[in-house]
Design an enzyme around this catalytic site. Structure first.
Site, PDB file in Angstrom:
ATOM      1  N   GLU A  66      41.478  45.228  51.769  1.00  0.00           N
ATOM      2  CA  GLU A  66      41.511  46.388  50.890  1.00  0.00           C
ATOM      3  C   GLU A  66      40.116  47.003  50.815  1.00  0.00           C
ATOM      4  O   GLU A  66      39.162  46.241  50.677  1.00  0.00           O
ATOM      5  CB  GLU A  66      41.973  45.980  49.480  1.00  0.00           C
ATOM      6  CG  GLU A  66      42.243  47.212  48.625  1.00  0.00           C
ATOM      7  CD  GLU A  66      42.770  46.855  47.222  1.00  0.00           C
ATOM      8  OE1 GLU A  66      42.943  45.671  46.919  1.00  0.00           O
ATOM      9  OE2 GLU A  66      42.987  47.795  46.463  1.00  0.00           O
ATOM     10  N   GLY A 120      35.138  40.609  43.181  1.00  0.00           N
ATOM     11  CA  GLY A 120      35.551  39.421  42.447  1.00  0.00           C
ATOM     12  C   GLY A 120      36.568  38.575  43.189  1.00  0.00           C
ATOM     13  O   GLY A 120      36.397  37.380  43.353  1.00  0.00           O
ATOM     14  N   ALA A 121      37.636  39.219  43.634  1.00  0.00           N
ATOM     15  CA  ALA A 121      38.711  38.480  44.278  1.00  0.00           C
ATOM     16  C   ALA A 121      39.692  39.472  44.883  1.00  0.00           C
ATOM     17  O   ALA A 121      39.575  40.672  44.660  1.00  0.00           O
ATOM     18  CB  ALA A 121      39.438  37.607  43.262  1.00  0.00           C
ATOM     19  N   MET A 122      40.664  38.933  45.634  1.00  0.00           N
ATOM     20  CA  MET A 122      41.599  39.815  46.318  1.00  0.00           C
ATOM     21  C   MET A 122      42.991  39.208  46.327  1.00  0.00           C
ATOM     22  O   MET A 122      43.177  38.047  46.694  1.00  0.00           O
ATOM     23  CB  MET A 122      41.103  40.061  47.755  1.00  0.00           C
ATOM     24  CG  MET A 122      41.996  40.967  48.567  1.00  0.00           C
ATOM     25  SD  MET A 122      42.087  42.642  47.874  1.00  0.00           S
ATOM     26  CE  MET A 122      43.766  43.047  48.275  1.00  0.00           C
ATOM     27  N   ASN A 129      45.718  39.236  48.088  1.00  0.00           N
ATOM     28  CA  ASN A 129      46.563  39.143  49.281  1.00  0.00           C
ATOM     29  C   ASN A 129      47.814  38.314  49.008  1.00  0.00           C
ATOM     30  O   ASN A 129      47.762  37.291  48.342  1.00  0.00           O
ATOM     31  CB  ASN A 129      45.786  38.469  50.414  1.00  0.00           C
ATOM     32  CG  ASN A 129      44.379  38.963  50.505  1.00  0.00           C
ATOM     33  OD1 ASN A 129      44.158  40.146  50.760  1.00  0.00           O
ATOM     34  ND2 ASN A 129      43.423  38.093  50.248  1.00  0.00           N
ATOM     35  N   HIS A 160      44.487  37.898  36.769  1.00  0.00           N
ATOM     36  CA  HIS A 160      44.554  39.269  37.302  1.00  0.00           C
ATOM     37  C   HIS A 160      45.156  39.278  38.709  1.00  0.00           C
ATOM     38  O   HIS A 160      46.103  40.008  38.990  1.00  0.00           O
ATOM     39  CB  HIS A 160      43.143  39.873  37.296  1.00  0.00           C
ATOM     40  CG  HIS A 160      43.055  41.253  37.849  1.00  0.00           C
ATOM     41  ND1 HIS A 160      43.015  42.373  37.034  1.00  0.00           N
ATOM     42  CD2 HIS A 160      43.004  41.724  39.116  1.00  0.00           C
ATOM     43  CE1 HIS A 160      42.944  43.456  37.793  1.00  0.00           C
ATOM     44  NE2 HIS A 160      42.934  43.093  39.058  1.00  0.00           N
ATOM     45  N   GLU A 161      44.607  38.456  39.577  1.00  0.00           N
ATOM     46  CA  GLU A 161      45.108  38.460  40.955  1.00  0.00           C
ATOM     47  C   GLU A 161      46.553  37.967  41.003  1.00  0.00           C
ATOM     48  O   GLU A 161      47.371  38.478  41.765  1.00  0.00           O
ATOM     49  CB  GLU A 161      44.214  37.611  41.871  1.00  0.00           C
ATOM     50  CG  GLU A 161      42.725  37.958  41.848  1.00  0.00           C
ATOM     51  CD  GLU A 161      42.402  39.427  42.008  1.00  0.00           C
ATOM     52  OE1 GLU A 161      43.185  40.163  42.653  1.00  0.00           O
ATOM     53  OE2 GLU A 161      41.366  39.876  41.478  1.00  0.00           O
ATOM     54  N   HIS A 213      48.928  40.702  40.025  1.00  0.00           N
ATOM     55  CA  HIS A 213      49.111  41.701  41.083  1.00  0.00           C
ATOM     56  C   HIS A 213      50.352  41.411  41.927  1.00  0.00           C
ATOM     57  O   HIS A 213      50.875  42.302  42.578  1.00  0.00           O
ATOM     58  CB  HIS A 213      47.897  41.726  42.021  1.00  0.00           C
ATOM     59  CG  HIS A 213      46.836  42.714  41.647  1.00  0.00           C
ATOM     60  ND1 HIS A 213      47.108  44.009  41.278  1.00  0.00           N
ATOM     61  CD2 HIS A 213      45.480  42.605  41.634  1.00  0.00           C
ATOM     62  CE1 HIS A 213      45.968  44.656  41.042  1.00  0.00           C
ATOM     63  NE2 HIS A 213      44.969  43.824  41.238  1.00  0.00           N
ATOM     64  N   GLU A 252      45.690  48.870  39.460  1.00  0.00           N
ATOM     65  CA  GLU A 252      44.504  48.252  38.848  1.00  0.00           C
ATOM     66  C   GLU A 252      44.457  48.432  37.335  1.00  0.00           C
ATOM     67  O   GLU A 252      44.205  47.476  36.599  1.00  0.00           O
ATOM     68  CB  GLU A 252      43.227  48.770  39.513  1.00  0.00           C
ATOM     69  CG  GLU A 252      43.095  48.371  40.988  1.00  0.00           C
ATOM     70  CD  GLU A 252      43.184  46.870  41.231  1.00  0.00           C
ATOM     71  OE1 GLU A 252      43.122  46.085  40.266  1.00  0.00           O
ATOM     72  OE2 GLU A 252      43.342  46.461  42.402  1.00  0.00           O
TER      73      GLU A 252
HETATM   74  N1  B3K Z   1      42.161  44.704  44.647  1.00  0.00           N
HETATM   75  C1  B3K Z   1      40.889  44.041  44.760  1.00  0.00           C
HETATM   76  C2  B3K Z   1      39.738  44.972  44.890  1.00  0.00           C
HETATM   77  C3  B3K Z   1      39.526  45.474  46.262  1.00  0.00           C
HETATM   78  C4  B3K Z   1      38.221  46.206  46.352  1.00  0.00           C
HETATM   79  C5  B3K Z   1      38.043  46.871  47.674  1.00  0.00           C
HETATM   80  N2  B3K Z   1      36.737  47.432  47.831  1.00  0.00           N
HETATM   81  C6  B3K Z   1      40.650  43.113  43.626  1.00  0.00           C
HETATM   82  C7  B3K Z   1      41.358  43.413  42.376  1.00  0.00           C
HETATM   83  O1  B3K Z   1      41.180  44.431  41.746  1.00  0.00           O
HETATM   84  O2  B3K Z   1      42.167  42.619  41.981  1.00  0.00           O
HETATM   85 ZN    ZN Z   2      43.025  44.272  40.698  1.00  0.00          ZN
END
Ligand code: B3K
Ligand code: ZN
Length: 872
Positions: free
Chosen positions: A121, A261-263, A265, A297-298, A301, A320
């Protein structure tokens, strides 16, 4: 580079239903084989070309339906692969080569601590293979990862592991299938020498999900809190939103080099190690909270972002803002709602309000961008969460839940827009959110003005609310603003009746401001009230209301809403400090307002306040926040005023603070529990005030706490006090801390950050020296942020030194970082954004640096976008 506009959105001509990937991971080169099952969309003209995105790919070959294409049958540029008129349905097989080991942007496939990992992302997948790299193309992925078995025993990707095996030459493979269609930005792959901290979760429908936290071998003893947080988040989403996890396995991998912070996926979150690893002696109470909220948070998502994703990047706040809102609800439920709310609002005002009034101001749904990564902002995230919160306030908890249920029912598996979300909330509740929708397009922080009048004979109070455009803007459309109110009398909360209500009560009511100006009548009001407005911070606005210092002191002592109580104290503190700053500038003698001291003394003595709330109430507004309330930020005067007030308050409250410090000594080992966190917060706040007095026996308290602490919270707090104090104690403590922790990157980051944040007058010299320290490293984002980011973004006084050396230092580092990591550089260069808020000398100095950066050859488009906006 040209901006991309929201209004220009077009659906893609082709879509991709299946992706089969094979990675041959290597030390020198990595080969990526991709087979895409492509379909022409209805309505696309027959001869339309297929144009795939790519970046930094060494093209090897391309085949259409199994037939290798020769030159002339396709076209390659540095950013695209075009197949003219490929047909209605076909497979396209490409082979490219990439070099993850040289990828210091940390976007796409890269290496960290010798392992392979990814970050896609927003637009990193195109750095891995040719693709329609946009979120409205959702495909099913199957991934084969091949690598050297000894070096990379662990091979992970999204979904379920369906096959593993050995290959020739000491290599092995794993195949992963993800049954859920997903946009490319949610792709992930990991290969490395990692250890697993396992757990499980039993879903409410009775499925057992395997949980795996993957870390470098040395960190295996720091995973328990992350796992607990994940389990709590999974349970909470089932209970509060009816959302169950959908795969058999959920993995989290901690990575040392990570841009954010984190992603999230799908099924394979990648995390900055900072938001996974915690042990009492290495992580503070705040770190524990940060981990809990980022893990949640992750995880959240998975439904808000992954199952239902964004149609295009302009819709980023759809996932977000909503997910931040969800993680805040979760954190409030896990801990103290008031403490959580105060922390969030403080951050919003300090960072987002500043963004809103500077060159990067944008609506929560931006209209254009050049580099999408520059729009992962506090406006999209935190203001976006406030906007969701206002809808929940308007609809009520149950109405909001109905809306969320309808949103998932309508859009599961789709890529949608913010308007779709708002429509689901409106439709589920039969309400009109049209006017409310303006929050998505309006820029800046709206102003709400209030005035009230009490009629003693009629026992009625009339409150007039008015909305005005953000400061510095002349017009704005009328917004729909929920304003939560209550009344406070001399002896506490007052009850009242609004028109249409049958009985009077002292409960908080929500007024809906939709016109330019509206009056509200409160009846049965027994005494002249002070109005408590925007309780719980019910809308992200700037409030202007005439209230005397005594009115504020009344709210500070007696407002039943903990947030408003804190807020009144902050406003009072702000007034006191701004008056002191004016005295500094006029060279008048300084004296701390006795009424303010008295109000603080009451807080100290209040048995009804927990330690965390007390500590928050006794924390003076920070210098950046104070500067926002001055026409021109008086950097030095603010600093001097705040230092003066801090010491004066310490002197006035010396005895009770010392009593607090002594009576709150730890009993037994460190425990991460609410009551213990409250105790530590208050005790460490008391310590900071006491050490500021500079008395040897008080400084000795910090020294001994530093030596004896069995946990990082107390150790770091003591070190921070000693750094402010300066002198030999500072040097001794810093040396000891370094000796103990220099092999531990996350802890060493604290060592850098504390020094960069210091208000001590020699901070610039020290930061300059630290930038040459052997442990400093511009390639690692956490390390770079801990020194350059903290100094540029959080140390107003030293960064904005009049001699301009602070500005030059940060500009140097921005340029150095931009050469390898433009995303990180673009974050740091934002330190210059507020430049027009300062005096002529400082403006000139910042402008010089901005122009120097702008004139640098080879500047990235990410940094270019920020500096161009700043200079425009
Ligand atoms: N979705 C990612 C952030 C991605 C940032 C890209 N530059 C983390 C988050 O908001 O959960
Ligand atoms: Zn997020």
């Amino acid at each position: 580079p040209q901006p991309i506009f929201r209004k220009d959105y077009r659906r893609p001509d082709y879509t991709i239903d299946r992706v089969d990937l094979r990675f041959e991971l290597g030390e020198d080169v990595t080969r990526v084989h991709a087979t895409l099952t492509v379909r022409r969309m209805d309505g696309t003209p027959e001869g339309a070309p297929l144009v795939l995105d790519g970046e930094n790919l060494a093209h090897v070959s391309v085949a259409l339906d199994g037939r290798e294409l020769s030159a002339g049958e396709y076209f390659v540029t540095p950013t695209s692969l075009t197949i003219p008129a490929p047909g209605a349905g076909f497979t396209l097989a490409t082979v490219v080569e990439i070099k993850p080991q040289d990828n210091l942007e940390l976007s796409g496939l890269y290496r960290s601590s010798g392992n392979f990992c990814t970050q896609c992302e927003a637009e990193g997948f195109r750095r891995i293979t040719w693709f329609l790299d946009r979120p409205d193309v959702m495909a099913r992925y199957s991934v084969v990862v091949e690598a050297d078995k000894a070096k990379y025993p662990v091979l992970l990707a999204n979904g379920n592991r369906v096959a593993t095996g050995d290959l020739d030459g000491g290599r092995h493979f794993a195949r992963w299938d993800d049954p859920f269609p997903k946009p490319s930005y949610l792709f992930a792959l990991v290969a490395g020498d990692l250890r697993c901290f396992p757990g499980e979760f039993l879903t409410r429908s009775g499925r057992t999900v395997r949980l795996e936290i993957w870390v470098e071998p040395d960190n295996i003893d720091r995973c328990a809190h992350a796992l607990r947080s994940l389990q709590a988040a999974m349970r909470w989403d089932e209970e509060k939103f009816g959302r169950e996890y959908d795969l058999d396995i959920y993995m989290i991998v901690a990575v040392s080099d990570f841009n954010m912070g984190a992603m999230e996926n799908k099924g394979l979150n990648l995390f900055n190690a900072k938001y996974v690893l915690a042990r009492p002696d290495t992580a503070t109470d705040d770190d524990y909270d940060g981990i809990e909220s980022v893990i949640a948070h992750e995880y959240f998502h998975n439904w808000t972002g992954n199952r239902v994703t964004c149609r295009d990047w302009f819709q980023l706040t759809l996932k977000e803002g909503l997910t931040v809102f969800r993680d805040r609800l979760f954190s409030a439920d896990m801990g103290s709602p008031a403490v959580a709310r105060i922390g969030d609002v403080l951050a919003l005002r300090t960072n987002q309000f500043a963004e809103d009034s500077g060159p990067m101001a944008h609506p929560i749904r931006p209209e254009s961008y050049i580099e999408m990564n520059n729009f992962y902002t506090t406006t999209v995230y935190e203001k976006g969460a406030e906007v969701i919160g206002m809808m929940r306030t308007l609809l009520g908890e149950a109405g909001f839940r109905r809306g969320m249920d309808l949103y998932f029912e309508r859009h599961d598996g789709q890529a949608v827009t913010c308007d779709d979300f708002r429509a689901a909330l409106a439709d589920a509740n039969g309400v009109d959110l049209e006017q409310f929708g303006r929050w998505y397009s309006q820029v800046g922080t709206p102003v709400v003005r209030a005035r009230g009048e009490y009629d003693a004979d009629a026992r009625s109070y009339t409150l007039t609310l008015e909305q005005a455009p953000p400061r510095g803007r002349t017009s704005a459309e009328l917004l729909h603003i929920p304003v939560a109110v209550g009344l406070v009398g001399p002896d506490g909360p007052l009850s009242f009746k609004l028109s249409g209500e049958t009985a009077a009560s002292a409960d908080t009511r929500v007024l809906e401001l939709r016109e330019r100006s509206q009056s509200f009548r409160f009846d049965d009001v027994a005494a002249a009230p002070v109005v408590s407005l925007l309780r719980g911070f019910s809308a992200p606005v700037e409030l202007e209301v005439e209230r005397s210092d005594a009115d504020l002191a009344r709210l500070m002592a007696a407002d039943p809403d903990s947030f408003s109580r804190w807020d009144a104290g902050q406003e009072l503190g702000r007034r006191v400090l701004l008056r002191l700053a004016a005295d500094v500038e006029a060279r008048r003698p300084l004296a701390l307002d006795p009424a303010f001291v008295a109000a603080c003394a009451e807080i100290v003595a209040d048995p009804g306040l927990d330690g965390s709330l007390k500590a928050l109430a006794l924390t003076l507004p920070n210098e950046r926040l104070l500067g926002q309330h001055q026409p021109v930020v008086a950097v030095d005067a603010l600093h001097e005023a705040r230092e003066f007030a801090f010491k004066a308050l310490a002197a006035a409250l010396r005895e009770p603070l010392l009593a607090i410090y002594q009576s709150t000594a730890p009993q037994g080992q460190y425990r991460i529990e609410r009551a213990e966190v409250d105790r530590r917060k208050l005790r460490n706040l008391a310590l900071a005030y006491l050490v500021a007095l500079g008395e040897p026996e008080l400084v000795a308290l910090a020294m001994s706490q530093f030596h004896l602490a069995d946990n990082m919270t107390d150790s770091e707090a003591a070190l921070a006090c000693l750094i402010e104090h300066g002198g030999p104690e500072r040097d001794a403590a810093l040396a000891e801390f370094h000796r103990r922790w220099h092999k531990d990157p996350l802890v060493l980051d604290k060592w850098f950050a504390l020094q960069a944040a210091s208000g001590h007058p020699d901070t610039l010299e020290r930061v300059t020296a630290l930038a040459d320290h052997p442990d400093f490293n511009l390639l690692n984002p956490n390390r770079a942020r801990s020194l350059v980011g903290v100094f540029g973004m959080r140390n107003q006084h030293q960064f904005h030194r009049k001699d301009g050396r602070g500005h030059a230092l940060v500009a140097d580092k921005v340029l150095a970082i931009d050469a390898h990591n433009s995303q990180l550089a673009a974050r740091l260069v934002a330190a210059f954004n507020p430049w027009r808020r300062f005096d002529a000398t400082r403006q000139q100095s910042m402008r010089t640096q901005l122009e120097r950066i702008a004139g640098h050859s080879g500047l990235s488009k990410a940094v270019r976008e920020i500096v161009d906006r700043a200079l425009a």
